[in-house]
Write a protein that holds these residues in place. Structure first.
Motif, PDB file in Angstrom:
ATOM      1  N   ARG A  66       0.832  -1.211   0.000  1.00  0.00           N
ATOM      2  CA  ARG A  66       0.000   0.000   0.000  1.00  0.00           C
ATOM      3  C   ARG A  66       0.868   1.264   0.000  1.00  0.00           C
ATOM      4  NH1 ARG A  66      -2.989  -3.327   3.563  1.00  0.00           N
ATOM      5  NH2 ARG A  66      -2.029  -2.338   5.399  1.00  0.00           N
ATOM      6  N   LEU A  67       1.991   1.231   0.728  1.00  0.00           N
ATOM      7  CA  LEU A  67       2.914   2.383   0.722  1.00  0.00           C
ATOM      8  C   LEU A  67       3.500   2.596  -0.675  1.00  0.00           C
ATOM      9  CD1 LEU A  67       4.836   1.833   4.096  1.00  0.00           C
ATOM     10  CD2 LEU A  67       3.138   3.607   3.583  1.00  0.00           C
ATOM     11  N   ILE A  68       3.795   1.504  -1.351  1.00  0.00           N
ATOM     12  CA  ILE A  68       4.336   1.612  -2.718  1.00  0.00           C
ATOM     13  C   ILE A  68       3.310   2.259  -3.635  1.00  0.00           C
ATOM     14  CG2 ILE A  68       5.002   0.250  -4.740  1.00  0.00           C
ATOM     15  CD1 ILE A  68       6.315  -1.737  -2.785  1.00  0.00           C
ATOM     16  N   GLU A  69       2.063   1.821  -3.517  1.00  0.00           N
ATOM     17  CA  GLU A  69       1.009   2.385  -4.374  1.00  0.00           C
ATOM     18  C   GLU A  69       0.848   3.883  -4.117  1.00  0.00           C
ATOM     19  OE1 GLU A  69      -2.217  -0.065  -3.229  1.00  0.00           O
ATOM     20  OE2 GLU A  69      -1.649  -1.764  -4.537  1.00  0.00           O
ATOM     21  N   ARG A  70       0.931   4.291  -2.849  1.00  0.00           N
ATOM     22  CA  ARG A  70       0.829   5.735  -2.537  1.00  0.00           C
ATOM     23  C   ARG A  70       2.044   6.489  -3.067  1.00  0.00           C
ATOM     24  NH1 ARG A  70       0.015   5.652   3.779  1.00  0.00           N
ATOM     25  NH2 ARG A  70       0.218   7.925   3.521  1.00  0.00           N
ATOM     26  N   ALA A  71       3.250   5.854  -2.983  1.00  0.00           N
ATOM     27  CA  ALA A  71       4.458   6.506  -3.487  1.00  0.00           C
ATOM     28  C   ALA A  71       4.402   6.642  -5.004  1.00  0.00           C
ATOM     29  CB  ALA A  71       5.690   5.703  -3.076  1.00  0.00           C
ATOM     30  N   GLU A  72       3.923   5.607  -5.673  1.00  0.00           N
ATOM     31  CA  GLU A  72       3.832   5.670  -7.139  1.00  0.00           C
ATOM     32  C   GLU A  72       2.804   6.694  -7.583  1.00  0.00           C
ATOM     33  OE1 GLU A  72       5.195   1.059  -8.138  1.00  0.00           O
ATOM     34  OE2 GLU A  72       3.072   1.557  -7.950  1.00  0.00           O
ATOM     35  N   ALA A  73       1.768   6.926  -6.743  1.00  0.00           N
ATOM     36  CA  ALA A  73       0.743   7.911  -7.089  1.00  0.00           C
ATOM     37  C   ALA A  73       1.269   9.345  -7.010  1.00  0.00           C
ATOM     38  CB  ALA A  73      -0.462   7.747  -6.156  1.00  0.00           C
ATOM     39  N   LEU A  74       2.453   9.556  -6.394  1.00  0.00           N
ATOM     40  CA  LEU A  74       3.039  10.898  -6.285  1.00  0.00           C
ATOM     41  C   LEU A  74       3.756  11.319  -7.573  1.00  0.00           C
ATOM     42  CD1 LEU A  74       4.634  10.632  -2.711  1.00  0.00           C
ATOM     43  CD2 LEU A  74       2.546  11.855  -3.329  1.00  0.00           C
ATOM     44  N   ALA A  75       3.936  10.394  -8.493  1.00  0.00           N
ATOM     45  CA  ALA A  75       4.716  10.680  -9.707  1.00  0.00           C
ATOM     46  C   ALA A  75       4.262  11.937 -10.443  1.00  0.00           C
ATOM     47  CB  ALA A  75       4.688   9.466 -10.635  1.00  0.00           C
ATOM     48  N   PRO A  76       2.940  12.182 -10.634  1.00  0.00           N
ATOM     49  CA  PRO A  76       2.525  13.398 -11.369  1.00  0.00           C
ATOM     50  C   PRO A  76       2.940  14.693 -10.661  1.00  0.00           C
ATOM     51  CG  PRO A  76       0.727  11.798 -11.261  1.00  0.00           C
ATOM     52  CD  PRO A  76       1.782  11.320 -10.337  1.00  0.00           C
ATOM     53  N   ARG A  77       3.190  14.653  -9.358  1.00  0.00           N
ATOM     54  CA  ARG A  77       3.549  15.870  -8.637  1.00  0.00           C
ATOM     55  C   ARG A  77       5.019  16.224  -8.809  1.00  0.00           C
ATOM     56  NH1 ARG A  77       1.356  15.018  -2.630  1.00  0.00           N
ATOM     57  NH2 ARG A  77       2.413  17.048  -2.423  1.00  0.00           N
ATOM     58  N   GLY A  78       5.814  15.288  -9.311  1.00  0.00           N
ATOM     59  CA  GLY A  78       7.225  15.578  -9.543  1.00  0.00           C
ATOM     60  C   GLY A  78       7.938  15.947  -8.254  1.00  0.00           C
TER      61      GLY A  78
END
Length: 422
Positions: free
Chosen positions: A225-237
């Motif tokens: 779940r932490l990985i999924e949240r970290a990967e979701a930050l990609a658009p924020r750069g």
């Protein structure tokens, strides 16, 4: 048919007399202490052949006795086994169908049997000692296994315990195969204890790893779940780095999911963070490229500012520095930060030099300080006038000592006055 000895001879047989005889009908007898004993018939051959046949049988028995004696002398063979063989051989010799000194053979076997009886007793004692030692060794293995089984499963190093238990079992098998045979009841009792200890350890190990698997699964789910949240930050750069660091703190407190799983999960989590830091790296590279002209502009301002601390007019020096600082701020931030800090430090040194001169100037023109200086000047002036009068009076009186003392005091006051600018 001729005989090897007179069958009617009443004399006691001696070693120089023949041990066998053959009757005309081919009956063969052997000479013994109490007379002749028939051992068989050999009707189809000569008396010599008949005797040779039964003498060979005696030679075979004698060879068996000799072999048994040699085996006993050489050692290595079980005395009890040799004793059993001697007993069987003695039975074969007694009343044997053979021609020869059977009594001597029986005597040799009797002597050998007595010697073997003593050796059997020593052998039995040694065997009992070996059994006792083997019982102690196996008991030690059992007690060690039971000690391992009694440990708290949560604090056990299971790889180490499994290796040690396997080694204990190998020792048990080795002792069982090559060691002395233990009494049946003792062997069964020890094996039951050893088997029960192994079963307890195996039960604890399975329970421990079952709980560990469940804990690992929980950690794997949390880290996923932490990985999924970290990967979701990609658009924020770059703007997502702060949130990623918060996730990293959660990751560190999430626990372990097993080395193989942890390595794979960390690779995914780190890749998500690398993408954010890569965005910042790209931005910093662009900023550094855009800052090249700004760096040169600030270097030019530094070159212009370096002579300012030497300006005699402190107010003018401050005015010049203020103008440069204004231009410095208008240029704006530069990258990388290390270059900016280095340039700012250079300008700060110049500013400090100007500030130090301002402090000196302020102290010099401070009204309170000036008032104290004026009062001191007046006191020194009065003292000098008084001392000059003393010098004139002393000269008029011709007192050389008084003149010298007054002049010394006068010169000291004059020097103080000059120091104050008077």
């Amino acid at each position: 048919m001729t005989a090897a000895a007179d069958p009617t001879s009443p004399e006691t047989p001696t070693d120089d007399q023949p041990w066998g005889r053959v009757d005309e009908d081919g009956t063969v007898s052997v000479r013994e202490s109490d007379g002749w004993r028939v051992v068989g018939q050999f009707p189809d051959g000569s008396p010599e052949e008949a005797l040779a046949y039964f003498e060979r049988k005696f030679s075979d028995l004698a060879s068996e006795v000799t072999l048994l004696e040699v085996r006993h002398r050489r050692g290595g063979a079980s005395a009890s086994d040799l004793r059993s063989t001697a007993t069987s051989l003695q039975a074969k010799i007694s009343g044997a169908a053979a021609v020869g000194n059977l009594a001597a053979l029986e005597a040799r076997v009797a002597t050998l049997t007595a010697s073997l009886a003593e050796a059997s007793a020593s052998e039995a004692a040694a065997a009992r000692e070996a059994v006792d030692a083997a019982v102690k060794e196996r008991t030690a293995l059992v007690e060690r296994a039971e000690e391992l089984a009694s440990r708290d499963p949560r604090s056990v190093q299971w790889k180490q315990v499994s290796t040690e238990l396997s080694a204990l079992f190998d020792q048990w098998q080795s002792q069982q195969q090559s060691g002395p045979r233990l009494p049946r009841s003792t062997a069964q009792q020890l094996w039951k204890r050893f088997r029960d200890a192994r079963a307890t350890i195996d039960k604890h190990r399975r329970s421990f790893y079952a709980e560990l698997d469940e804990a690992h699964k929980s950690v794997r789910d949390r880290k996923t779940r932490l990985i999924e949240r970290a990967e979701a930050l990609a658009p924020r750069g770059e703007d997502g780095i702060g949130a990623y660091r918060d996730l990293l703190d959660e990751w560190k407190s999430a626990g372990r999911a097993g080395k193989k799983a942890d390595d794979a999960l960390w690779a995914r989590f780190k890749a998500a963070g690398d993408a954010l830091y890569a965005a910042r790296g790209e931005r910093e590279a662009a900023d550094a490229e855009a800052s090249k002209e700004k760096i040169e502009a600030k270097k030019a301002l530094l070159a212009e500012a370096r002579p300012i601390p030497d300006e005699k007019d402190v107010a003018k020096a401050r005015s010049l520095l203020t103008g440069i600082q204004r231009k410095w701020d208008e240029i704006g931030r530069i990258f990388p930060r290390d270059a900016e800090r280095s340039l700012d430090d250079e300008l700060r040194k110049i500013e400090q030099a100007v500030r130090s001169r301002e402090e000196v100037e302020w102290k010099r023109n401070d009204p309170e300080t000036q008032a104290r200086a004026d009062d001191m000047t007046r006191q020194l002036t009065d003292a000098i006038a008084k001392l000059e009068a003393e010098v004139a009076s002393a000269e008029a009186s011709g007192d050389a000592r008084a003149v010298a003392k007054a002049k010394e005091a006068l010169e000291a006051r004059q020097a103080w006055l000059r120091a104050l600018g008077g």
